[in-house]
Motif scaffolding. Structure first.
Motif, PDB file in Angstrom:
ATOM      1  N   ALA A 176     -10.054   0.660   0.395  1.00 18.79           N
ATOM      2  CA  ALA A 176      -9.452   1.517   1.424  1.00 18.79           C
ATOM      3  C   ALA A 176      -8.798   2.747   0.804  1.00 18.79           C
ATOM      4  N   LEU A 177      -8.192   2.599  -0.366  1.00 18.05           N
ATOM      5  CA  LEU A 177      -7.500   3.711  -1.012  1.00 18.05           C
ATOM      6  C   LEU A 177      -8.452   4.749  -1.596  1.00 18.05           C
ATOM      7  N   GLU A 178      -9.636   4.332  -1.949  1.00 17.97           N
ATOM      8  CA  GLU A 178     -10.576   5.266  -2.577  1.00 17.97           C
ATOM      9  C   GLU A 178     -10.948   6.386  -1.606  1.00 17.97           C
ATOM     10  N   GLY A 179     -10.843   7.611  -2.079  1.00 19.34           N
ATOM     11  CA  GLY A 179     -11.142   8.777  -1.252  1.00 19.34           C
ATOM     12  C   GLY A 179      -9.934   9.343  -0.536  1.00 19.34           C
ATOM     13  N   MET A 180      -8.773   8.676  -0.649  1.00 24.01           N
ATOM     14  CA  MET A 180      -7.569   9.175   0.015  1.00 24.01           C
ATOM     15  C   MET A 180      -6.896  10.252  -0.824  1.00 24.01           C
ATOM     16  N   GLN A 181      -6.335  11.250  -0.139  1.00 22.07           N
ATOM     17  CA  GLN A 181      -5.576  12.303  -0.806  1.00 22.07           C
ATOM     18  C   GLN A 181      -4.094  12.065  -0.602  1.00 22.07           C
ATOM     19  N   ILE A 182      -3.309  12.240  -1.672  1.00 20.18           N
ATOM     20  CA  ILE A 182      -1.862  12.087  -1.578  1.00 20.18           C
ATOM     21  C   ILE A 182      -1.269  13.381  -1.038  1.00 20.18           C
ATOM     22  N   ILE A 183      -0.702  13.311   0.145  1.00 18.70           N
ATOM     23  CA  ILE A 183      -0.165  14.493   0.814  1.00 18.70           C
ATOM     24  C   ILE A 183       1.302  14.708   0.462  1.00 18.70           C
ATOM     25  N   GLN A 184       2.070  13.627   0.414  1.00 15.79           N
ATOM     26  CA  GLN A 184       3.505  13.748   0.170  1.00 15.79           C
ATOM     27  C   GLN A 184       4.044  12.458  -0.431  1.00 15.79           C
ATOM     28  N   VAL A 185       5.043  12.586  -1.299  1.00 17.89           N
ATOM     29  CA  VAL A 185       5.749  11.436  -1.860  1.00 17.89           C
ATOM     30  C   VAL A 185       7.202  11.533  -1.421  1.00 17.89           C
ATOM     31  N   GLU A 186       7.731  10.480  -0.839  1.00 18.79           N
ATOM     32  CA  GLU A 186       9.134  10.498  -0.425  1.00 18.79           C
ATOM     33  C   GLU A 186       9.781   9.140  -0.659  1.00 18.79           C
ATOM     34  N   ARG A 187      11.130   9.154  -0.627  1.00 12.66           N
ATOM     35  CA  ARG A 187      11.898   7.926  -0.781  1.00 12.66           C
ATOM     36  C   ARG A 187      12.665   7.639   0.490  1.00 12.66           C
ATOM     37  N   ARG A 188      12.783   6.360   0.808  1.00 11.52           N
ATOM     38  CA  ARG A 188      13.660   5.907   1.884  1.00 11.52           C
ATOM     39  C   ARG A 188      14.336   4.646   1.378  1.00 11.52           C
ATOM     40  N   SER A 189      15.665   4.696   1.220  1.00 17.12           N
ATOM     41  CA  SER A 189      16.401   3.592   0.630  1.00 17.12           C
ATOM     42  C   SER A 189      15.820   3.286  -0.757  1.00 17.12           C
ATOM     43  N   LYS A 190      15.351   2.075  -1.000  1.00 15.91           N
ATOM     44  CA  LYS A 190      14.776   1.724  -2.299  1.00 15.91           C
ATOM     45  C   LYS A 190      13.248   1.719  -2.260  1.00 15.91           C
ATOM     46  N   TYR A 191      12.676   2.259  -1.193  1.00 19.63           N
ATOM     47  CA  TYR A 191      11.219   2.285  -1.039  1.00 19.63           C
ATOM     48  C   TYR A 191      10.647   3.645  -1.430  1.00 19.63           C
ATOM     49  N   ILE A 192       9.427   3.620  -1.955  1.00 31.01           N
ATOM     50  CA  ILE A 192       8.650   4.827  -2.206  1.00 31.01           C
ATOM     51  C   ILE A 192       7.506   4.856  -1.203  1.00 31.01           C
ATOM     52  N   PHE A 193       7.335   5.997  -0.543  1.00 29.53           N
ATOM     53  CA  PHE A 193       6.240   6.172   0.414  1.00 29.53           C
ATOM     54  C   PHE A 193       5.273   7.220  -0.117  1.00 29.53           C
ATOM     55  N   LEU A 194       4.014   6.844  -0.295  1.00 27.15           N
ATOM     56  CA  LEU A 194       2.953   7.804  -0.586  1.00 27.15           C
ATOM     57  C   LEU A 194       2.218   8.065   0.720  1.00 27.15           C
ATOM     58  N   HIS A 195       2.398   9.260   1.270  1.00 26.77           N
ATOM     59  CA  HIS A 195       1.711   9.621   2.510  1.00 26.77           C
ATOM     60  C   HIS A 195       0.315  10.111   2.147  1.00 26.77           C
ATOM     61  N   LEU A 196      -0.684   9.491   2.749  1.00 27.17           N
ATOM     62  CA  LEU A 196      -2.073   9.702   2.380  1.00 27.17           C
ATOM     63  C   LEU A 196      -2.890  10.210   3.569  1.00 27.17           C
ATOM     64  N   MET A 197      -4.043  10.801   3.252  1.00 30.48           N
ATOM     65  CA  MET A 197      -4.953  11.258   4.294  1.00 30.48           C
ATOM     66  C   MET A 197      -6.390  10.949   3.864  1.00 30.48           C
ATOM     67  N   LYS A 198      -7.166  10.413   4.802  1.00 30.08           N
ATOM     68  CA  LYS A 198      -8.581  10.115   4.529  1.00 30.08           C
ATOM     69  C   LYS A 198      -9.386  10.403   5.789  1.00 30.08           C
ATOM     70  N   GLN A 199     -10.308  11.331   5.667  1.00 29.19           N
ATOM     71  CA  GLN A 199     -11.161  11.720   6.798  1.00 29.19           C
ATOM     72  C   GLN A 199     -10.320  12.077   8.027  1.00 29.19           C
ATOM     73  N   GLY A 200      -9.240  12.804   7.782  1.00 33.19           N
ATOM     74  CA  GLY A 200      -8.393  13.263   8.873  1.00 33.19           C
ATOM     75  C   GLY A 200      -7.442  12.230   9.433  1.00 33.19           C
ATOM     76  N   GLU A 201      -7.441  11.019   8.871  1.00 31.09           N
ATOM     77  CA  GLU A 201      -6.591   9.943   9.357  1.00 31.09           C
ATOM     78  C   GLU A 201      -5.437   9.693   8.377  1.00 31.09           C
ATOM     79  N   PRO A 202      -4.197   9.597   8.879  1.00 32.26           N
ATOM     80  CA  PRO A 202      -3.049   9.375   7.989  1.00 32.26           C
ATOM     81  C   PRO A 202      -2.841   7.896   7.650  1.00 32.26           C
ATOM     82  N   TYR A 203      -2.334   7.662   6.453  1.00 30.77           N
ATOM     83  CA  TYR A 203      -1.974   6.326   5.992  1.00 30.77           C
ATOM     84  C   TYR A 203      -0.700   6.456   5.160  1.00 30.77           C
TER      85      TYR A 203
END
Length: 290
Positions: A55-82
């Motif tokens: 599922a991760l293959e082909g995804m582009q990393i759009i943004q990296v952010e932190r919330r509390s102790k979590y890391i969020f990698l915001h991704l995009m694949k074929q126009g769909e966000p993950y």
């Protein structure tokens, strides 16, 4: 366990390096795959490792952010966000390298469990010695309900009002204050290290019953928490045991800690005391903290 400052440091270093890159291939360690086959879901959570990798293959990393102790990698694949949600657990660390041999410490090299290879052939490696961390791929953050229950960021304008209201609830008012300020539903990102430091700064014993603190004490404690968190961010976090930034380097805040892990109180010279609160060892001064 990495707390808010350590996670913030990782995020700040990852952003300029990986944002905009596209994932070409994903490798999952045999240890993680074997754990899933045994029904334990080590590190990769919520999906089978092979499906997670594909599922991760082909995804582009759009943004990296932190919330509390979590890391969020915001991704995009074929126009769909993950979103790839990561928690470092006790010993998790990210490394940006060209080969695994560039990871300096063997204990991290031998525990590289998720390897993202980008189209430019650089790698983003998640290593986790004790495997208590997690990587979870979701369509949106609301797909993982625990995230919706987190307290506001401690630096947000409404964070103190939220903390005060939570601390007055019956389920928190009767608990030790150390347990309450380490609860992510009350304050985000404050763990054992910085709770210990803030309580010492305000001369409050960690076992003090929350409901018996005056509002002025709670406000002063909250300010102490945000202050020590910011100081640690500015100093690159605390490397007490296995925390490393993405270059494998240690932080510097551990050199400024006053009470965490200390044998003697820096104020009065008395031996410190220890007590287990919420499963964590709490160090304090029996003379200076009341």
């Amino acid at each position: 366990m990495p707390e808010l400052p350590e996670v913030e440091g990782v995020v700040r270093e990852l952003r300029p390096i990986i944002e905009g890159k596209t994932i070409k291939h994903v490798d999952i360690s045999p240890v993680v795959i074997a754990s899933h086959r045994a029904g334990k879901q080590s590190i990769v959570k919520g999906s089978e490792p092979t499906a997670f990798a594909e599922a991760l293959e082909g995804m582009q990393i759009i943004q990296v952010e932190r919330r509390s102790k979590y890391i969020f990698l915001h991704l995009m694949k074929q126009g769909e966000p993950y979103v790839l949600i990561n928690h470092l657990g006790m010993t998790g660390a990210w490394f940006t390298v060209h080969t695994l041999n560039e990871i300096r410490e063997e204990k991290f090299r031998k525990h590289a469990h998720v390897i993202l290879t980008f189209t430019d052939d650089t790698m983003l490696v998640y290593a986790d010695i004790r495997r208590f961390g997690e990587c979870r791929l979701v369509r949106e953050l609301s797909d993982h309900p625990p995230l919706l229950k987190m307290a506001p960021e401690p630096f947000d304008d409404d964070a103190y009002a939220f903390f005060l209201a939570q601390s007055e609830l019956p389920k928190y008012a009767k608990k030790a204050i150390k347990e309450v300020i380490m609860d992510g539903h009350v304050i985000s990102g404050c763990g054992n290290i910085y709770a210990t430091e803030a309580l010492f700064h305000e001369r409050i014993r960690p076992t003090h019953v929350t409901g018996q603190l005056h509002e002025s004490q709670k406000r002063a404690l909250f300010i102490a928490i945000t202050t020590v968190l910011q100081q640690s961010i500015d100093r690159g976090g605390s490397s007490i045991s296995d925390y490393r930034n993405i270059n494998g380097e240690a932080g510097g805040m551990q050199d400024y800690l006053q009470m965490y892990g200390k044998k003697v109180c820096p104020l009065c010279g008395e031996p410190t005391l220890q007590e287990t609160i919420a499963g964590r060892t709490s160090t304090y001064c029996g003379r200076c903290q009341h």
